[in-house]
Scaffold this motif. Structure first.
Motif, PDB file in Angstrom:
ATOM      1  N   GLU A  92       1.119  -1.254   0.070  1.00 52.41           N
ATOM      2  CA  GLU A  92       0.377  -0.217   0.287  1.00 52.41           C
ATOM      3  C   GLU A  92       0.915   1.327   0.016  1.00 52.41           C
ATOM      4  O   GLU A  92       0.661   2.232  -0.099  1.00 52.41           O
ATOM      5  CB  GLU A  92      -1.179   0.109   1.132  1.00 52.41           C
ATOM      6  CG  GLU A  92      -1.735  -1.471   1.115  1.00 52.41           C
ATOM      7  CD  GLU A  92      -2.738  -1.298   2.486  1.00 52.41           C
ATOM      8  OE1 GLU A  92      -3.069   0.081   2.944  1.00 52.41           O
ATOM      9  OE2 GLU A  92      -2.290  -1.913   3.502  1.00 52.41           O
ATOM     10  N   TRP A  93       2.308   1.175  -0.251  1.00 54.50           N
ATOM     11  CA  TRP A  93       3.309   2.021  -0.020  1.00 54.50           C
ATOM     12  C   TRP A  93       2.750   3.227  -1.231  1.00 54.50           C
ATOM     13  O   TRP A  93       2.358   3.882  -1.182  1.00 54.50           O
ATOM     14  CB  TRP A  93       4.202   2.090  -0.094  1.00 54.50           C
ATOM     15  CG  TRP A  93       5.373   1.893   1.141  1.00 54.50           C
ATOM     16  CD1 TRP A  93       6.397   0.469   1.760  1.00 54.50           C
ATOM     17  CD2 TRP A  93       5.221   2.952   2.187  1.00 54.50           C
ATOM     18  NE1 TRP A  93       6.326   1.082   2.924  1.00 54.50           N
ATOM     19  CE2 TRP A  93       5.732   2.385   2.922  1.00 54.50           C
ATOM     20  CE3 TRP A  93       5.106   4.662   2.371  1.00 54.50           C
ATOM     21  CZ2 TRP A  93       6.820   3.427   3.619  1.00 54.50           C
ATOM     22  CZ3 TRP A  93       5.824   5.515   3.194  1.00 54.50           C
ATOM     23  CH2 TRP A  93       6.022   4.874   3.924  1.00 54.50           C
ATOM     24  N   PRO A  94       2.588   3.414  -2.887  1.00 55.72           N
ATOM     25  CA  PRO A  94       1.886   4.134  -3.050  1.00 55.72           C
ATOM     26  C   PRO A  94       0.883   5.017  -2.846  1.00 55.72           C
ATOM     27  O   PRO A  94       0.641   6.125  -2.759  1.00 55.72           O
ATOM     28  CB  PRO A  94       1.958   3.324  -4.985  1.00 55.72           C
ATOM     29  CG  PRO A  94       2.631   1.486  -4.042  1.00 55.72           C
ATOM     30  CD  PRO A  94       2.502   1.879  -3.155  1.00 55.72           C
ATOM     31  N   GLN A  95      -0.097   4.276  -2.616  1.00 57.66           N
ATOM     32  CA  GLN A  95      -0.994   4.620  -1.831  1.00 57.66           C
ATOM     33  C   GLN A  95      -1.279   5.801  -0.936  1.00 57.66           C
ATOM     34  O   GLN A  95      -1.566   6.496  -0.739  1.00 57.66           O
ATOM     35  CB  GLN A  95      -2.289   4.048  -1.640  1.00 57.66           C
ATOM     36  CG  GLN A  95      -3.394   3.766  -0.781  1.00 57.66           C
ATOM     37  CD  GLN A  95      -4.786   2.538  -0.046  1.00 57.66           C
ATOM     38  OE1 GLN A  95      -4.613   1.828  -0.800  1.00 57.66           O
ATOM     39  NE2 GLN A  95      -5.473   3.141   0.536  1.00 57.66           N
ATOM     40  N   VAL A 110       9.997  10.331   1.939  1.00 57.12           N
ATOM     41  CA  VAL A 110       9.851   8.892   2.803  1.00 57.12           C
ATOM     42  C   VAL A 110      11.263   9.281   4.020  1.00 57.12           C
ATOM     43  O   VAL A 110      11.989   8.775   3.335  1.00 57.12           O
ATOM     44  CB  VAL A 110       9.910   7.806   2.156  1.00 57.12           C
ATOM     45  CG1 VAL A 110       9.723   6.958   2.566  1.00 57.12           C
ATOM     46  CG2 VAL A 110       8.484   8.243   1.397  1.00 57.12           C
ATOM     47  N   SER A 111      11.296   9.864   5.066  1.00 57.95           N
ATOM     48  CA  SER A 111      11.808  10.148   6.088  1.00 57.95           C
ATOM     49  C   SER A 111      12.737   8.643   6.631  1.00 57.95           C
ATOM     50  O   SER A 111      13.562   9.072   7.390  1.00 57.95           O
ATOM     51  CB  SER A 111      12.289  10.997   6.818  1.00 57.95           C
ATOM     52  OG  SER A 111      10.691  11.472   6.911  1.00 57.95           O
ATOM     53  N   GLU A 112      11.488   8.554   6.755  1.00 58.45           N
ATOM     54  CA  GLU A 112      12.257   6.184   7.188  1.00 58.45           C
ATOM     55  C   GLU A 112      11.175   5.753   6.940  1.00 58.45           C
ATOM     56  O   GLU A 112       9.519   5.673   6.758  1.00 58.45           O
ATOM     57  CB  GLU A 112      11.828   6.561   8.611  1.00 58.45           C
ATOM     58  CG  GLU A 112      13.173   7.130  10.234  1.00 58.45           C
ATOM     59  CD  GLU A 112      12.493   7.874  11.226  1.00 58.45           C
ATOM     60  OE1 GLU A 112      12.324   6.156  12.037  1.00 58.45           O
ATOM     61  OE2 GLU A 112      13.571   7.675  12.252  1.00 58.45           O
ATOM     62  N   ARG A 130      10.757  -4.962  -2.259  1.00 56.10           N
ATOM     63  CA  ARG A 130       9.543  -4.498  -2.195  1.00 56.10           C
ATOM     64  C   ARG A 130       8.891  -2.893  -1.996  1.00 56.10           C
ATOM     65  O   ARG A 130       9.501  -2.448  -3.234  1.00 56.10           O
ATOM     66  CB  ARG A 130       8.845  -5.041  -2.070  1.00 56.10           C
ATOM     67  CG  ARG A 130       6.741  -4.858  -2.062  1.00 56.10           C
ATOM     68  CD  ARG A 130       7.034  -5.895  -3.148  1.00 56.10           C
ATOM     69  NE  ARG A 130       5.607  -5.438  -3.539  1.00 56.10           N
ATOM     70  CZ  ARG A 130       4.872  -4.886  -4.426  1.00 56.10           C
ATOM     71  NH1 ARG A 130       5.547  -4.603  -5.208  1.00 56.10           N
ATOM     72  NH2 ARG A 130       3.373  -4.900  -4.657  1.00 56.10           N
ATOM     73  N   THR A 131       9.940  -2.978  -1.134  1.00 58.52           N
ATOM     74  CA  THR A 131      10.103  -1.415  -1.202  1.00 58.52           C
ATOM     75  C   THR A 131      10.316  -0.741  -1.848  1.00 58.52           C
ATOM     76  O   THR A 131      10.105   0.373  -2.446  1.00 58.52           O
ATOM     77  CB  THR A 131      10.715  -0.946   0.131  1.00 58.52           C
ATOM     78  OG1 THR A 131      10.028  -1.713   1.896  1.00 58.52           O
ATOM     79  CG2 THR A 131      10.423   0.731   1.162  1.00 58.52           C
ATOM     80  N   ALA A 132      11.452  -1.046  -2.365  1.00 63.72           N
ATOM     81  CA  ALA A 132      12.891  -0.228  -3.168  1.00 63.72           C
ATOM     82  C   ALA A 132      11.676  -0.161  -4.220  1.00 63.72           C
ATOM     83  O   ALA A 132      11.667   0.469  -5.074  1.00 63.72           O
ATOM     84  CB  ALA A 132      14.235  -0.812  -3.709  1.00 63.72           C
ATOM     85  N   GLU A 133      10.922  -1.193  -4.985  1.00 62.49           N
ATOM     86  CA  GLU A 133      10.322  -1.423  -6.594  1.00 62.49           C
ATOM     87  C   GLU A 133       9.180  -0.636  -6.232  1.00 62.49           C
ATOM     88  O   GLU A 133       8.323   0.146  -7.014  1.00 62.49           O
ATOM     89  CB  GLU A 133       9.618  -2.713  -6.684  1.00 62.49           C
ATOM     90  CG  GLU A 133       8.832  -2.903  -7.716  1.00 62.49           C
ATOM     91  CD  GLU A 133       8.319  -4.202  -7.708  1.00 62.49           C
ATOM     92  OE1 GLU A 133       7.055  -4.523  -8.379  1.00 62.49           O
ATOM     93  OE2 GLU A 133       8.018  -5.338  -6.484  1.00 62.49           O
ATOM     94  N   LEU A 134       8.464  -0.402  -4.864  1.00 56.14           N
ATOM     95  CA  LEU A 134       7.537   0.688  -4.494  1.00 56.14           C
ATOM     96  C   LEU A 134       7.637   2.027  -4.455  1.00 56.14           C
ATOM     97  O   LEU A 134       6.675   2.929  -5.022  1.00 56.14           O
ATOM     98  CB  LEU A 134       6.508  -0.596  -3.479  1.00 56.14           C
ATOM     99  CG  LEU A 134       5.985  -1.342  -4.037  1.00 56.14           C
ATOM    100  CD1 LEU A 134       5.239  -1.635  -2.191  1.00 56.14           C
ATOM    101  CD2 LEU A 134       5.154  -1.376  -4.421  1.00 56.14           C
ATOM    102  N   LEU A 135       8.533   2.283  -4.308  1.00 56.61           N
ATOM    103  CA  LEU A 135       9.004   4.102  -3.426  1.00 56.61           C
ATOM    104  C   LEU A 135       9.979   4.494  -4.458  1.00 56.61           C
ATOM    105  O   LEU A 135       9.679   5.727  -4.576  1.00 56.61           O
ATOM    106  CB  LEU A 135       9.382   4.562  -2.063  1.00 56.61           C
ATOM    107  CG  LEU A 135       8.645   3.490  -1.020  1.00 56.61           C
ATOM    108  CD1 LEU A 135       9.421   3.696   0.034  1.00 56.61           C
ATOM    109  CD2 LEU A 135       7.726   4.676  -1.453  1.00 56.61           C
ATOM    110  N   VAL A 136      11.098   4.157  -5.025  1.00 53.79           N
ATOM    111  CA  VAL A 136      12.133   4.579  -5.926  1.00 53.79           C
ATOM    112  C   VAL A 136      11.084   4.984  -7.399  1.00 53.79           C
ATOM    113  O   VAL A 136      10.024   4.575  -7.554  1.00 53.79           O
ATOM    114  CB  VAL A 136      13.117   3.335  -6.122  1.00 53.79           C
ATOM    115  CG1 VAL A 136      13.880   4.356  -7.449  1.00 53.79           C
ATOM    116  CG2 VAL A 136      13.838   3.193  -5.401  1.00 53.79           C
TER     117      VAL A 136
END
Length: 301
Positions: A92-95, A110-112, A130-136
């Motif tokens: 759900e990070w993008p949301q 996204v500071s942490e 998975r986090t890198a895929e969603l946030l970068v």
């Protein structure tokens, strides 16, 4: 060296701001606004970021807007730990970022973001990928928390402890390196995503890990870092010498410096989460630190 300053840390989390003393965040808003204005007076070109919020709550950002705080910052920030503490899934990070973008035109950092190895190192490895895929590419700054595990003999900055099951103890397992400095499984994966991913690493007063941390960050290809300068620590003997050493050691990185933690003797209640008795004192601390480490350029003529 310093690319940005952050005003407090997780102001909507009781681990960092006392909701009983300031239930409507009116005192926080006044303090943050004064600090942002004081920083701008010293260095108009320095990016000011509202302390990363946790939980990610659009209503808190709207509250800050109503109080005029967003007029005194250039960006807002969020913190997310969906595999450890939050009540939402990592997917759900993008949301979550869009929820904040829906209530402000300011950039959303996204500071942490991080994942503990409390259960298994493989969880952190999968979660980092998975986090890198969603946030970068979705946020101008992504600070992975953190480089080191918190030493077990230290206290995590929290009020929860055993009252919330494993939550307190997960704080001690967030690093890519163990307490003894040996690598975990996710370290090489992080290096593959640097410099798109930066780091968030808090250094305690006279932290023995500072020089080793700098060496590791250079080895990993890190170019930007978030850390802190504690207002409470500024009253310790030798505080400026430590601050000078810390900032000099980090001079090769683009640093976001977080200003936070109320000195007990200057709080309404004697705790680092307390609103200060005099909010102008926090603003003065912020201005002094910017003047010392990121002074504005003086135009010729």
């Amino acid at each position: 060296m310093i690319e940005a300053v952050m005003l407090w840390n997780e102001p909507n989390n009781k681990s960092h701001w006392d909701p009983e003393t300031d239930p409507d965040w009116v005192r926080f808003g006044a303090m943050a606004k004064r600090a942002g204005e004081a920083i701008r007076a010293v260095n108009p070109g320095l990016t000011r970021v509202l302390g990363g919020i946790s939980p990610i709550d659009p209503s808190f950002i709207r509250r800050m807007e109503r109080q005029g705080v967003l007029d005194a910052v250039d960006a807002v920030a969020v913190h997310g730990f969906p595999l450890d503490w939050n009540l939402w899934q990592v997917h759900e990070w993008p949301q979550k970022i869009e929820e904040i973008r829906a209530v402000t035109d300011l950039p959303v950092w996204v500071s942490e973001v991080g994942i503990s190895t409390f259960g298994a190192e493989e969880v952190q490895l999968w979660g980092l990928e998975r986090t890198a895929e969603l946030l970068v590419g979705r946020a101008p700054r992504i600070h992975w928390y953190s480089l080191y595990d918190l030493p077990r003999e230290w206290e995590a900055t929290t009020r929860h402890r055993e009252a919330e099951g494993s939550s307190y103890y997960r704080h001690f397992h967030m690093g890519l390196l163990r307490q003894d400095g040996t690598p975990k499984l996710a370290l090489e994966a992080f290096a593959r995503h640097a410099p798109a991913l930066g780091l968030c690493q808090w250094f305690h007063f006279e932290d023995h890990r500072l020089d080793e941390a700098v060496a590791w960050m250079k080895r990993l290809g890190v170019t930007y870092l978030r850390t802190g300068l504690s207002w409470a620590d500024s009253f310790r003997p030798g505080a400026l010498a430590w601050f000078d050493r810390q900032m000099a050691a980090l001079s090769d990185f683009d640093v976001t410096v977080t200003f936070c933690f109320t000195p007990e003797h200057r709080g309404i209640v004697p705790h680092h989460t307390s609103p200060p008795q005099v909010p102008e004192e926090f603003a003065a601390f912020c201005a002094d630190m910017v003047r010392r480490y990121a002074p504005g350029r003086v135009s010729a003529g």
